[in-house]
Design an enzyme around this catalytic site. Sequence first.
Site, PDB file in Angstrom:
ATOM      1  N   ARG A 113      57.857  81.301 -15.832  1.00  0.00           N
ATOM      2  CA  ARG A 113      55.893  81.275 -16.291  1.00  0.00           C
ATOM      3  C   ARG A 113      56.463  82.645 -17.169  1.00  0.00           C
ATOM      4  NH1 ARG A 113      49.778  81.763 -14.399  1.00  0.00           N
ATOM      5  NH2 ARG A 113      50.480  79.423 -13.988  1.00  0.00           N
ATOM      6  N   HIS A 140      52.204  72.640 -18.283  1.00  0.00           N
ATOM      7  CA  HIS A 140      51.866  73.353 -16.663  1.00  0.00           C
ATOM      8  C   HIS A 140      51.889  71.858 -15.173  1.00  0.00           C
ATOM      9  CE1 HIS A 140      50.804  76.020 -13.612  1.00  0.00           C
ATOM     10  NE2 HIS A 140      49.454  76.205 -14.139  1.00  0.00           N
ATOM     11  N   GLN A 143      50.367  71.620 -11.560  1.00  0.00           N
ATOM     12  CA  GLN A 143      49.791  72.028 -11.734  1.00  0.00           C
ATOM     13  C   GLN A 143      49.164  70.704 -11.382  1.00  0.00           C
ATOM     14  OE1 GLN A 143      47.076  74.867 -11.298  1.00  0.00           O
ATOM     15  NE2 GLN A 143      45.514  72.552 -10.819  1.00  0.00           N
ATOM     16  N   ASP A 236      39.135  74.240 -17.522  1.00  0.00           N
ATOM     17  CA  ASP A 236      39.858  74.833 -17.548  1.00  0.00           C
ATOM     18  C   ASP A 236      39.066  75.903 -18.302  1.00  0.00           C
ATOM     19  OD1 ASP A 236      41.762  77.119 -17.726  1.00  0.00           O
ATOM     20  OD2 ASP A 236      43.262  75.557 -18.825  1.00  0.00           O
ATOM     21  N   CYS A 277      41.171  74.556 -12.084  1.00  0.00           N
ATOM     22  CA  CYS A 277      42.785  74.910 -12.263  1.00  0.00           C
ATOM     23  C   CYS A 277      42.807  75.858 -11.341  1.00  0.00           C
ATOM     24  CB  CYS A 277      43.853  75.036 -13.198  1.00  0.00           C
ATOM     25  SG  CYS A 277      43.686  75.812 -14.700  1.00  0.00           S
ATOM     26  N   ARG A 322      48.059  73.868  -4.342  1.00  0.00           N
ATOM     27  CA  ARG A 322      49.326  74.433  -5.080  1.00  0.00           C
ATOM     28  C   ARG A 322      50.781  74.408  -4.360  1.00  0.00           C
ATOM     29  NH1 ARG A 322      48.777  76.508 -10.076  1.00  0.00           N
ATOM     30  NH2 ARG A 322      50.735  76.397  -9.975  1.00  0.00           N
TER      31      ARG A 322
HETATM   32  N1   CP Z   1      46.588  78.136 -11.777  1.00  0.00           N
HETATM   33  C1   CP Z   1      47.056  78.135 -11.563  1.00  0.00           C
HETATM   34  O1   CP Z   1      48.561  78.327 -12.592  1.00  0.00           O
HETATM   35  O2   CP Z   1      46.471  79.676 -10.825  1.00  0.00           O
HETATM   36  P1   CP Z   1      47.482  81.336 -11.896  1.00  0.00           P
HETATM   37  O3   CP Z   1      47.460  81.657 -13.010  1.00  0.00           O
HETATM   38  O4   CP Z   1      46.861  82.098 -10.489  1.00  0.00           O
HETATM   39  O5   CP Z   1      48.933  80.520 -10.812  1.00  0.00           O
HETATM   40  N1  NVA Z   2      45.072  77.141 -19.638  1.00  0.00           N
HETATM   41  C1  NVA Z   2      45.440  78.028 -19.037  1.00  0.00           C
HETATM   42  C2  NVA Z   2      45.600  78.240 -17.432  1.00  0.00           C
HETATM   43  C3  NVA Z   2      45.631  78.871 -16.169  1.00  0.00           C
HETATM   44  C4  NVA Z   2      46.544  78.480 -15.326  1.00  0.00           C
HETATM   45  C5  NVA Z   2      46.196  79.636 -18.810  1.00  0.00           C
HETATM   46  O1  NVA Z   2      47.390  79.128 -20.050  1.00  0.00           O
HETATM   47  O2  NVA Z   2      46.133  80.384 -19.602  1.00  0.00           O
END
Ligand code: CP
Ligand code: NVA
Length: 335
Positions: A113, A140, A143, A236, A277, A322
């Site tokens: 990530r 993502h 997700q 989101d 998400c 997830r």
């Molecule tokens: N939805 C998601 O990716 O959650 P986190 O940021 O908690 O991993």
């Molecule tokens: N769009 C958000 C998603 C978090 C799971 C971000 O990138 O912070």
Amino acid sequence: MSDIPTHLNLQGQSFLKESDYTQEDLNRLIDMAIDLKQQKQDGEPHNYLQNKNIALIFEKSSTRTRAAFTVAANDLGANVEYLNKNDLQLGQKESIRDTALVLGRLFDGIAYRGFAHTNVETLAKYGGIPVWNGLTNEWHPTQSLADFMTIKEHFNTLEDLTVTYLGDGRNNVARSLMIAAAILGVNIRICAPTALQPDTETIELARQFAEQHDSEVSIMTDPHSAVKQADVLYTDVLVSMGEEEHFEERLDMLQAYQVNDELLQATGKNDTIFLHCLPAFHNTETTYGQEIAQKYGIEEMEVTDQVFYSDSSKVFDQAENRLHTIKAVILATMG
Ligand code: CP
Ligand code: NVA
């Protein structure tokens, strides 16, 4: 232990973005996740990956993705090592390419990530082992797999469905949702102010997939038209990780896109579900929520507390999924 449920051969492949996969691949990953969920509920062991080692490299915070990779790996019998940006030389004193060349000798898979999507591509190119994208600025994909698993579980099908996403249409979640929907033959409407609509290249890519799979991609600005007859409303956060400085302008641009009861009713259907998400800002039970309330007098951001905890909301099924979808990805690519 039942037979390994890999009815698809993605062995050795990485999972970086949806467009690298076919409709059949994505459908099979979703079905495999549904099987794995059942196996877990039945207490059936599925530790097919004993003696394997997985690195979790996280340059941004995470609750769900990190926890899902960890539990998925443990259920599969594999070990995990969590490495955050302070634990690694990554990009600072050692290039991503060299890090990949080293970790590829030690581990059997890497979840990553971080920021630029090119970083996860470099890890995959030089690691020589499967690399899974746990969120980049652009995509993502683990997700969107959980999103469509949740939709399929709820409606028992992915056919003839319409998903409306409201909010920042340029972010990772919106882009992944749009491409995954188009590949899976689900109609997708991205509803955002002009400045926050997806880039033309991604829209074009989505339209090409939609044409192949008989679905529609619509880019809209008016929330009320966008939600009409929608089966799923999705939103989101107003600002993604790394974009916090834009909060004020986003609040201005996105307040009209908040998912509230009035908008849910405006679908004209009584079985529309709400997805997010997560994490979501729907009350002042977080320090962030409190700061925003004090500064701007706003207690609910992209979704109201009422919708978030309503019967229409499937966000916690989605969060649980997830785990099952990430497990399917690990197993299919590393099994
Ligand atoms: N939805 C998601 O990716 O959650 P986190 O940021 O908690 O991993
Ligand atoms: N769009 C958000 C998603 C978090 C799971 C971000 O990138 O912070």
